[in-house]
Every structure is written in structure tokens, then in C-alpha cells.
Design an enzyme around this catalytic site. Structure first.
Site, PDB file in Angstrom:
ATOM      1  N   GLY A  44       0.816  -1.217   0.000  1.00 42.72           N
ATOM      2  CA  GLY A  44       0.000   0.000   0.000  1.00 42.72           C
ATOM      3  C   GLY A  44       0.845   1.259   0.000  1.00 42.72           C
ATOM      4  N   CYS A  45       1.911   1.243   0.766  1.00 44.44           N
ATOM      5  CA  CYS A  45       2.777   2.422   0.853  1.00 44.44           C
ATOM      6  C   CYS A  45       3.523   2.648  -0.453  1.00 44.44           C
ATOM      7  CB  CYS A  45       3.741   2.271   2.024  1.00 44.44           C
ATOM      8  SG  CYS A  45       2.847   2.188   3.606  1.00 44.44           S
TER       9      CYS A  45
END
Length: 154
Positions: A44-45
Site C-alpha cells: 500500500g505504501c
């Protein structure tokens, strides 16, 4: 307490992925997009950082400085920035004091285990240091589009 529009953005001074100190106060006079992410080089990051990297030209044309903040150390931030050719500063908030000031250091739960970590959030800050928009619990792929839309709206 969650930050809202027109609230003063908490000032900070943190090391970036190159070891240089970055102060929000020094960035004021232009708009700043501060985004908080849980952990460098996780799916996600990475999605979030790469979408901001890809939107960098539009953000820069709008006069926006992008600063990413996570509790990772400088070495992890550097590795992340280099791996994905990120074109903005990643700041190390190892004691999570800045995350706490922005009310994004929260209790989480995974598989029944409780722990504290960063709530993915972003803040568009005006030239005067006041919050233009705050997005708590923003989806990784929505950070750049939401910021660009807020800039167009206003």
C-alpha cells in the site's frame, strides 16, 4: 483530536532519507502535501508513494512540496526512495511524535492483536501553515488525486 480545515498545521523538524533536516516552517510560503504512511516498501505504501511520484509534475506546477512521513528509520526511507526513484523527501518520525501531533498514531488490530501504528492520512497545507484539506484513512491510490482535486477547487 483530528485536524480540520483552517487549523494550524503542527510544525515539525525531521530528518529526510538523505539525513538532512526538513522543517515544515521552512516549507511554508508554498503549499505542502504532508502524507503519513505506515511502513516503507510495503504494497500500500509503495502504491501511494509511486502515485505521488507520478503526479509530481502536476503537484510541482501547482507549487506544492510533497513530504512523506513514517516511523521508519533514515536507512529504510533511503532504501525505499532509491528503489522506487521517489522525487520527494521521505521523513523519519521514529518516535512518532509528529504522527501523534497530526492525530494519525492510532491503536490498530490485526488477527486479534492490538498495536499502535500510523493511520494512512494526508494533509494539504496552505502557504500560511493552515490546513486546506485533511484526509484521514485515505486509500493509497487516492492521495494524489484528492490533493490535485483540492488544488483545482481552490
Amino acid at each position: 483530536m483530528k485536524l480540520e480545515q483552517n487549523a494550524a498545521a503542527p510544525l515539525f523538524n525531521l530528518p529526510d532519507h538523505e539525513g538532512n533536516m526538513v522543517s515544515l516552517k521552512d516549507c511554508l510560503g508554498s503549499k505542502v502535501l504532508v502524507y503519513f504512511y505506515p511502513k516503507a516498501d510495503t504494497p500500500g505504501c509503495t502504491t501511494q508513494a509511486c502515485s505521488l511520484r507520478d503526479a509530481w509534475t502536476e503537484l510541482k506546477q501547482a507549487g506544492v512540496t510533497v513530504l512523506g512521513i513514517s516511523p521508519d528509520n533514515i536507512a529504510a526511507q533511503k532504501k525505499f526512495a532509491d528503489k522506487f526513484s521517489l522525487n520527494f523527501a521521505l521523513l523519519a518520525d521514529e518516535d512518532h511524535a509528529v504522527a501523534e501531533a497530526y492525530d494519525v498514531w492510532v491503536e490498530k488490530s490485526m488477527y486479534g492483536k492490538k498495536y499502535f501504528g500510523v493511520l494512512r492520512s494526508s494533509f494539504l497545507i496552505g502557504e500560511d501553515g493552515k490546513i486546506i484539506e485533511a484526509w484521514y484513512k485515505v486509500a493509497p491510490e487516492d492521495t494524489a488525486p484528492k490533493a490535485l482535486q483540492a488544488l483545482k477547487n481552490g
